[in-house]
Design a protein around this motif. Structure first.
Motif, short mmCIF file in Angstrom:
data_model
loop_
_atom_site.label_atom_id
_atom_site.label_comp_id
_atom_site.label_asym_id
_atom_site.label_seq_id
_atom_site.Cartn_x
_atom_site.Cartn_y
_atom_site.Cartn_z
N SER A 67 49.55 36.28 34.46
CA SER A 67 49.28 35.45 35.64
C SER A 67 49.53 36.24 36.91
CB SER A 67 50.11 34.17 35.60
OG SER A 67 51.49 34.47 35.55
N LEU A 68 50.55 37.09 36.91
CA LEU A 68 50.81 37.93 38.08
C LEU A 68 49.69 38.94 38.29
CD1 LEU A 68 52.46 39.06 40.40
CD2 LEU A 68 53.87 40.26 38.72
N LEU A 69 49.27 39.59 37.22
CA LEU A 69 48.21 40.59 37.34
C LEU A 69 46.90 39.97 37.81
CD1 LEU A 69 48.87 42.76 34.18
CD2 LEU A 69 49.12 43.47 36.56
N ARG A 70 46.59 38.78 37.31
CA ARG A 70 45.36 38.11 37.72
C ARG A 70 45.34 37.92 39.23
NH1 ARG A 70 45.19 34.17 34.08
NH2 ARG A 70 46.52 32.83 35.30
N GLU A 71 46.46 37.45 39.80
CA GLU A 71 46.50 37.23 41.24
C GLU A 71 46.55 38.55 42.01
OE1 GLU A 71 49.22 34.80 44.46
OE2 GLU A 71 48.89 33.95 42.47
N ALA A 72 47.31 39.52 41.50
CA ALA A 72 47.46 40.79 42.21
C ALA A 72 46.18 41.61 42.21
CB ALA A 72 48.60 41.59 41.59
N LEU A 73 45.38 41.49 41.16
CA LEU A 73 44.14 42.28 41.09
C LEU A 73 43.04 41.74 42.00
CD1 LEU A 73 43.98 43.06 37.28
CD2 LEU A 73 44.10 44.73 39.13
N GLU A 74 43.16 40.48 42.45
CA GLU A 74 42.15 39.94 43.35
C GLU A 74 42.15 40.74 44.64
OE1 GLU A 74 42.70 35.77 44.05
OE2 GLU A 74 42.65 35.29 41.91
N GLY A 75 41.01 41.23 45.02
CA GLY A 75 40.89 41.98 46.26
C GLY A 75 41.21 43.46 46.15
N VAL A 76 41.66 43.93 44.97
CA VAL A 76 41.96 45.36 44.83
C VAL A 76 40.67 46.17 44.74
CG1 VAL A 76 42.95 47.10 43.27
CG2 VAL A 76 44.24 45.03 43.82
N TRP A 77 39.65 45.61 44.04
CA TRP A 77 38.40 46.32 43.84
C TRP A 77 37.32 45.80 44.79
CZ3 TRP A 77 39.48 45.00 38.15
CH2 TRP A 77 40.24 46.01 37.58
N ALA A 78 36.40 46.68 45.12
CA ALA A 78 35.23 46.28 45.92
C ALA A 78 34.38 45.33 45.09
CB ALA A 78 34.42 47.52 46.29
N THR A 79 33.59 44.52 45.77
CA THR A 79 32.66 43.64 45.05
C THR A 79 31.62 44.51 44.32
OG1 THR A 79 31.05 43.50 46.84
CG2 THR A 79 32.88 41.88 46.86
N PRO A 80 30.96 43.98 43.30
CA PRO A 80 29.91 44.77 42.63
C PRO A 80 28.84 45.26 43.60
CG PRO A 80 30.49 42.88 41.27
CD PRO A 80 31.22 42.71 42.58
N GLN A 81 28.45 44.43 44.55
CA GLN A 81 27.43 44.83 45.53
C GLN A 81 27.92 46.00 46.38
OE1 GLN A 81 28.52 41.65 45.10
NE2 GLN A 81 26.74 40.86 43.99
N GLN A 82 29.18 45.94 46.81
CA GLN A 82 29.74 47.04 47.60
C GLN A 82 29.85 48.31 46.75
OE1 GLN A 82 33.37 45.02 48.60
NE2 GLN A 82 32.67 44.46 50.65
N ALA A 83 30.31 48.16 45.53
CA ALA A 83 30.48 49.33 44.65
C ALA A 83 29.16 50.02 44.34
CB ALA A 83 31.16 48.90 43.35
N MET A 84 28.08 49.22 44.27
CA MET A 84 26.77 49.77 43.89
C MET A 84 25.94 50.23 45.09
SD MET A 84 26.54 49.67 40.55
CE MET A 84 24.78 49.69 40.21
#
Length: 198
Positions: A57-74
């Motif tokens: 549950s902690l990782l789920r919340e902490a990982l939000e916003g760590v990665w770029a969106t798929p559109q940004q990444a691509m």
């Protein structure tokens, strides 16, 4: 200020500190554990568990916003209409992220195995696969919907942290060689599916 408001604000600050500490642990690339997160957040482990009953549950919340969106990444391949090129790029993006945050990724995989019904896994790979295959939504997805869905399922197996860890942990490949292998396999799978659909 009413007493309950002060307590509420303190709880929000404590929760935010725990999430920030988890993000710090995640971006360090090492193993992510509740004792380490609690130490970084300057709270007891018991306090951390009061806010988050498990690492998942902690990782789920902490990982939000760590990665770029798929559109940004691509974005670097946004103009390409070549699905094989796009899926190769998506695989590279995902697996480089997995390597950078592998402590958190491994912990999330472990949690999803022990609690499969909890829906703990982030759908990062699926967003990247969908974005990579976007040029096929007006062609293959219409002409051969079953083939298109099978391609997406096949890519979900190949473009994955599990595939990377199989190649590094079990097959003994260096990370760069493992990523190259996944990228080539994803490209070949996509090319074969497109050829069959045509």
């Amino acid at each position: 200020m009413p007493l309950h408001t002060g307590r509420s604000n303190q709880k929000e600050r404590t929760r935010a500190a725990i999430v920030a500490a988890a993000r710090e642990a995640i971006t360090s690339g090492g193993e992510v554990t509740m004792p380490d997160v609690a130490r970084r957040a300057l709270v007891s482990e018991a306090t951390a568990y009061r806010y988050f009953p498990d690492m998942a549950s902690l990782l789920r919340e902490a990982l939000e916003g760590v990665w770029a969106t798929p559109q940004q990444a691509m974005r670097p391949v946004a103009r390409s209409a070549n699905p094989a090129e796009r899926i190769g790029f998506a695989a590279e993006v995902l697996l480089r992220e997995v390597l950078a945050y592998q402590g958190a990724v491994r912990a999330t995989i472990a949690a999803s195995i022990t609690k499969p019904s909890a829906g703990l896994r982030p759908g990062r790979r699926f967003g990247l696969i969908d974005e990579a295959l976007r040029p096929l939504t007006d062609t293959m997805a219409i002409r051969d919907p079953a083939g298109f869905e099978q391609l997406k399922r096949g890519l979900a197996v190949v473009v994955s942290a599990e595939a990377l860890f199989t190649l590094t942990d079990l097959c003994g490949l260096a990370p760069d060689a493992a990523i190259t292998s996944v990228v080539e396999t994803a490209r070949a799978l996509t090319t074969a599916a497109c050829t069959a659909a045509d």
